[in-house]
Write a protein that holds these residues in place. Structure first.
Motif, PDB file in Angstrom:
ATOM      1  N   ALA A   1       8.066 -94.637 -78.026  1.00 59.87           N
ATOM      2  CA  ALA A   1       8.052 -95.619 -76.941  1.00 59.87           C
ATOM      3  C   ALA A   1       8.882 -96.848 -77.302  1.00 59.87           C
ATOM      4  CB  ALA A   1       6.607 -96.017 -76.620  1.00 59.87           C
ATOM      5  N   ARG A   2       8.798 -97.275 -78.541  1.00 59.91           N
ATOM      6  CA  ARG A   2       9.550 -98.458 -78.981  1.00 59.91           C
ATOM      7  C   ARG A   2      11.048 -98.213 -78.921  1.00 59.91           C
ATOM      8  NH1 ARG A   2       9.301 -99.278 -85.162  1.00 59.91           N
ATOM      9  NH2 ARG A   2      10.781 -97.552 -84.906  1.00 59.91           N
TER      10      ARG A   2
ATOM     11  N   ARG B   1      10.320 -95.811 -71.781  1.00 60.49           N
ATOM     12  CA  ARG B   1       9.389 -96.608 -72.586  1.00 60.49           C
ATOM     13  C   ARG B   1       7.993 -96.615 -71.980  1.00 60.49           C
ATOM     14  NH1 ARG B   1      13.932-100.011 -73.115  1.00 60.49           N
ATOM     15  NH2 ARG B   1      13.213-101.317 -71.375  1.00 60.49           N
TER      16      ARG B   1
END
Length: 373
Positions: free
Chosen positions: A294-295, A303
């Motif tokens: 996600a980062r 994201r």
């Protein structure tokens, strides 16, 4: 073709897949013991389902970003229609009407709505200009998208699944940049509404679960039986457990649902604290992978989707573990990769497959940027 296949296999996140496979095998051993030393009806099906859904996850990981975006709304609409079909055609099991009989399997559409709500909200906020998240429309449309399936799930009734749907949705909304004051206001309103909803909206058995959670020892042979026996099983396991196949709480039928909701208690009795630490370690690896993806994800949609799906997996694991240890009311949420159940396994592997897809998108964009430079 022969050169492409090894390349595709080599790009899989084996650092996560291998520990997950080990956890599933561990879960199969626990289910084998819970069945009294028999592969059927739980253990063998558990492994077969995982292998089938692992292949499915690898296929999902090959989906393009544009395809997932395009399918967000059709998938959401299809799941809402399936939830409506449950109300009309679903069969009752355990006092709840949650399943559709498809012949070759029984499907629980509410389970699939957990990743479904994350995908549609990620798509909505991806389409919304970043500055518009402070406008009221950024709350109205998601409120409808969340409220419709949640209401249908509550009608089944299934409080645990409805909470999981709302949890994943709220995480996406928070990360999308909605004003913090809105969440604070919702929390205050919720605190005021909880006592009213407790007596008006909840069924008698759901209210009783809350009372049991607050004081399980008040009726140890009645409403508090489940959680009391679960804590006895976990505590009796000690550091290294009683040994494989030597659990008394599950084998003597003291522990309710030893293969589904309370599978962690079944495991802890025979494998002790060390077995529990292994389970937590694998979940830690999976959640760490999801947060990293996600980062590093390319774009707002990627994201939000990866973070929301990771939060959904966290909710599954955290609530089940808290439930069996008496830290949360019993809400009927299985433990991923260990509990017996096809719909829940499929849901979790869909989440894993989509997170793997986001990981691939990020690596592909990174390779493209490197080649351009």
């Amino acid at each position: 073709m022969l050169t492409t296949l090894p390349t595709t296999l080599g790009r899989q996140p084996w650092g996560v897949i291998v520990p997950l496979t080990a956890l599933v095998c561990f879960g199969a051993a626990v289910l084998y013991s819970a069945a009294g030393g028999h592969w059927m009806p739980w253990s063998a099906l558990h492994v077969v389902r995982y292998l089938v859904f692992l292949i499915m996850a690898m296929v999902i990981a090959r989906f393009s970003r544009d395809f997932v975006k395009m399918m967000a709304l059709p998938i959401y609409v299809m799941l809402v229609l399936l939830l409506m079909a449950v109300e009309a055609l679903g069969f009752v099991g355990g006092g709840s009407q949650r399943w559709l009989n498809l012949g070759f399997m029984t499907l629980q559409p509410s389970e699939l709505m957990k990743p479904g709500i994350v995908i549609i909200l990620a798509r909505f906020y991806d389409m919304l200009p970043p500055g518009a998240t402070r406008e009221f429309r950024s709350l109205l449309v998601p409120g409808f998208l969340i409220g419709l399936p949640t209401g249908l799930v509550l009608m089944q009734p299934d409080l645990g699944t409805s909470l999981a749907i709302v949890f994943g949705a709220v995480v996406v909304m928070f990360l999308a940049g909605l004003p913090l004051i809105w969440f604070i206001g919702a929390g205050v309103a919720g605190a005021i509404a909880v006592p009213i909803l407790f007596f008006v909206a909840l069924h008698d058995y759901q209210r009783q679960r809350v009372f049991t959670f607050l004081d399980p020892e008040s009726d140890p042979l009645g409403t508090g039986y489940h959680i009391t026996q679960s804590k006895i099983a976990i505590g009796s396991g000690g550091m290294f457990g009683k040994g494989f196949g030597n659990g008394t709480q599950s084998h003597l039928n003291y522990l309710p649902e030893p293969h589904t909701d309370f599978v962690f208690a079944t495991m802890a009795e025979e494998w002790g604290m060390m077995g529990g630490l292994f389970v937590l370690f694998v979940f830690g690896l999976l959640l760490r992978y999801g947060l990293r993806v996600a980062r590093d994800a390319p774009g707002r949609f990627s994201r939000l989707m990866a973070a929301g799906l990771t939060a959904t997996i966290f909710f599954y694991a955290a609530v089940n573990l808290m439930m069996v240890m008496g830290l949360a009311p019993v809400v009927g949420i299985p433990l991923p990769f260990m509990s017996h159940g096809g719909s829940s396994m499929m849901t979790i592997m869909i989440c894993v497959g989509l997170i793997m897809a986001v990981d691939r998108w990020g690596k592909r964009d990174m390779r493209g940027s490197f080649e351009d430079s």
